[in-house]
Design an enzyme around this catalytic site. Structure first.
Site, PDB file in Angstrom:
ATOM      1  N   LYS A  11      10.682  -1.937   1.782  1.00 27.54           N
ATOM      2  CA  LYS A  11      11.154  -0.781   2.658  1.00 27.54           C
ATOM      3  C   LYS A  11      12.674  -0.793   2.556  1.00 27.54           C
ATOM      4  O   LYS A  11      13.412  -1.780   2.452  1.00 27.54           O
ATOM      5  CB  LYS A  11      10.461  -0.475   3.915  1.00 27.54           C
ATOM      6  CG  LYS A  11       9.146  -0.382   3.742  1.00 27.54           C
ATOM      7  CD  LYS A  11       8.436  -0.005   5.157  1.00 27.54           C
ATOM      8  CE  LYS A  11       7.002   0.076   5.145  1.00 27.54           C
ATOM      9  NZ  LYS A  11       6.673   0.523   6.731  1.00 27.54           N
ATOM     10  N   TYR A  51       2.069   9.130   2.728  1.00 27.32           N
ATOM     11  CA  TYR A  51       1.928   8.785   4.196  1.00 27.32           C
ATOM     12  C   TYR A  51       1.081  10.047   4.944  1.00 27.32           C
ATOM     13  O   TYR A  51       1.135  10.200   6.070  1.00 27.32           O
ATOM     14  CB  TYR A  51       3.117   8.428   5.004  1.00 27.32           C
ATOM     15  CG  TYR A  51       3.611   7.140   4.792  1.00 27.32           C
ATOM     16  CD1 TYR A  51       2.628   5.939   5.414  1.00 27.32           C
ATOM     17  CD2 TYR A  51       4.851   6.992   4.336  1.00 27.32           C
ATOM     18  CE1 TYR A  51       3.362   4.691   5.270  1.00 27.32           C
ATOM     19  CE2 TYR A  51       5.347   5.495   4.283  1.00 27.32           C
ATOM     20  CZ  TYR A  51       4.502   4.486   4.686  1.00 27.32           C
ATOM     21  OH  TYR A  51       5.208   3.206   4.534  1.00 27.32           O
ATOM     22  N   ASN A 114       9.977  -1.878   9.150  1.00 31.69           N
ATOM     23  CA  ASN A 114       9.311  -3.222   9.122  1.00 31.69           C
ATOM     24  C   ASN A 114       9.296  -3.772   7.791  1.00 31.69           C
ATOM     25  O   ASN A 114       8.533  -4.759   7.776  1.00 31.69           O
ATOM     26  CB  ASN A 114       7.945  -2.993  10.065  1.00 31.69           C
ATOM     27  CG  ASN A 114       7.148  -2.316   9.306  1.00 31.69           C
ATOM     28  OD1 ASN A 114       7.362  -1.475   8.359  1.00 31.69           O
ATOM     29  ND2 ASN A 114       5.945  -1.837   9.934  1.00 31.69           N
ATOM     30  N   HIS A 117       5.458  -2.767   3.238  1.00 31.58           N
ATOM     31  CA  HIS A 117       4.123  -2.061   3.432  1.00 31.58           C
ATOM     32  C   HIS A 117       3.245  -2.812   2.661  1.00 31.58           C
ATOM     33  O   HIS A 117       3.464  -3.269   1.556  1.00 31.58           O
ATOM     34  CB  HIS A 117       4.076  -0.599   2.579  1.00 31.58           C
ATOM     35  CG  HIS A 117       2.817   0.053   2.512  1.00 31.58           C
ATOM     36  ND1 HIS A 117       2.279   0.696   3.518  1.00 31.58           N
ATOM     37  CD2 HIS A 117       2.100  -0.012   1.358  1.00 31.58           C
ATOM     38  CE1 HIS A 117       1.041   1.161   3.139  1.00 31.58           C
ATOM     39  NE2 HIS A 117       0.950   0.459   1.743  1.00 31.58           N
ATOM     40  N   GLU A 128      -2.910   4.284  -3.828  1.00 34.50           N
ATOM     41  CA  GLU A 128      -1.646   3.723  -3.444  1.00 34.50           C
ATOM     42  C   GLU A 128      -1.186   3.355  -5.171  1.00 34.50           C
ATOM     43  O   GLU A 128       0.139   3.645  -5.389  1.00 34.50           O
ATOM     44  CB  GLU A 128      -1.209   3.032  -2.580  1.00 34.50           C
ATOM     45  CG  GLU A 128      -1.465   3.714  -1.170  1.00 34.50           C
ATOM     46  CD  GLU A 128      -1.564   2.462   0.011  1.00 34.50           C
ATOM     47  OE1 GLU A 128      -1.178   1.403  -0.070  1.00 34.50           O
ATOM     48  OE2 GLU A 128      -1.664   2.965   1.196  1.00 34.50           O
TER      49      GLU A 128
HETATM   50  N1  UDP Z   1       5.440   3.380  12.282  1.00 37.76           N
HETATM   51  C1  UDP Z   1       6.246   3.731  13.087  1.00 37.76           C
HETATM   52  N2  UDP Z   1       6.074   3.808  14.410  1.00 37.76           N
HETATM   53  C2  UDP Z   1       4.722   3.431  14.820  1.00 37.76           C
HETATM   54  C3  UDP Z   1       3.481   3.001  13.929  1.00 37.76           C
HETATM   55  C4  UDP Z   1       3.989   3.275  12.528  1.00 37.76           C
HETATM   56  O1  UDP Z   1       7.459   4.058  12.674  1.00 37.76           O
HETATM   57  O2  UDP Z   1       4.465   3.610  15.852  1.00 37.76           O
HETATM   58  C5  UDP Z   1       5.965   2.992  10.872  1.00 37.76           C
HETATM   59  C6  UDP Z   1       6.011   1.754  10.311  1.00 37.76           C
HETATM   60  O3  UDP Z   1       6.754   1.641   9.276  1.00 37.76           O
HETATM   61  C7  UDP Z   1       4.370   1.471   9.581  1.00 37.76           C
HETATM   62  C8  UDP Z   1       4.199   2.850   9.394  1.00 37.76           C
HETATM   63  O4  UDP Z   1       4.526   3.816   9.934  1.00 37.76           O
HETATM   64  O5  UDP Z   1       4.488   0.460   8.764  1.00 37.76           O
HETATM   65  C9  UDP Z   1       2.657   3.238   8.764  1.00 37.76           C
HETATM   66  O6  UDP Z   1       1.939   2.831   9.772  1.00 37.76           O
HETATM   67  P1  UDP Z   1       0.417   1.955   9.922  1.00 37.76           P
HETATM   68  O7  UDP Z   1      -0.012   2.329  11.329  1.00 37.76           O
HETATM   69  O8  UDP Z   1      -0.200   2.391   8.697  1.00 37.76           O
HETATM   70  O9  UDP Z   1       1.225   0.516   9.678  1.00 37.76           O
HETATM   71  P2  UDP Z   1       0.821  -0.581   8.562  1.00 37.76           P
HETATM   72  O10 UDP Z   1      -0.430  -0.340   7.886  1.00 37.76           O
HETATM   73  O11 UDP Z   1       2.188  -0.117   7.838  1.00 37.76           O
HETATM   74  O12 UDP Z   1       1.056  -1.948   9.213  1.00 37.76           O
HETATM   75 MG    MG Z   2      -0.901   1.503   7.144  1.00 39.21          MG
END
Ligand code: UDP
Ligand code: MG
Length: 139
Positions: A11, A51, A114, A117, A128
């Site tokens: 990211k 997304y 974070n 991905h 994806e």
């Molecule tokens: N994210 C965020 N706030 C939240 C939850 C998720 O900004 O409360 C962002 C974060 O970058 C995350 C992405 O949205 O990696 C996708 O969310 P997901 O729940 O799919 O998490 P992941 O699968 O990436 O762990």
């Molecule tokens: Mg996810």
């Protein structure tokens, strides 16, 4: 091939702070083989579509802004049981909840920024990977 690969994105926060190399080293150390890789600068439309499942959630707009704030590195990674193994390597979405030694614990700035991905299912890994790569681009 499903089950044997996952899809990953380094990211923008990690690219900006020069952590692409260290993250790739951890991925390599974890036994993953890079099957395809490139740097891309996503448009808003691309990030929204990638997304799509999160559209309407409170963090959606900020997430799209973040993911289009700079270039990212997209990859297809091969490993046995790749999706699950890679989710273990990256750790929990919220870095405060991620285990020590995981990529997110090491490089995330916040739950949004974070660092990495990873696909959450074989079905999404296929979706994806196809979103960014043609079949001919994969090793
Ligand atoms: N994210 C965020 N706030 C939240 C939850 C998720 O900004 O409360 C962002 C974060 O970058 C995350 C992405 O949205 O990696 C996708 O969310 P997901 O729940 O799919 O998490 P992941 O699968 O990436 O762990
Ligand atoms: Mg996810």
């Amino acid at each position: 091939m499903a089950g044997n690969f996952t899809f990953a994105i380094v990211k923008p926060n990690a690219i900006r702070t020069g952590k692409t190399g260290p993250i790739l080293a951890m991925i390599n150390e974890g036994g993953f083989v890079v099957s395809a890789m490139k740097m891309v600068y996503m448009t808003t439309e691309q990030a929204e579509s990638f997304y799509e499942v999160h559209r309407g959630k409170g963090f959606f707009t900020e997430l799209v802004e973040f993911m289009t704030s700079g270039p990212v590195v997209v990859m297809i990674l091969r490993h046995e049981n790749a999706v699950e193994e890679f989710r273990k390597l990256i750790g929990a979405t919220d870095p405060e909840k991620a285990d020590p030694g995981t990529i997110r614990k090491t490089f995330a700035i916040s739950i949004k920024m974070n660092a990495i991905h990873g696909s959450d299912s074989d079905e999404n890994a296929v979706r994806e990977a196809n979103f960014f790569f043609a079949e001919i681009e994969r090793y």
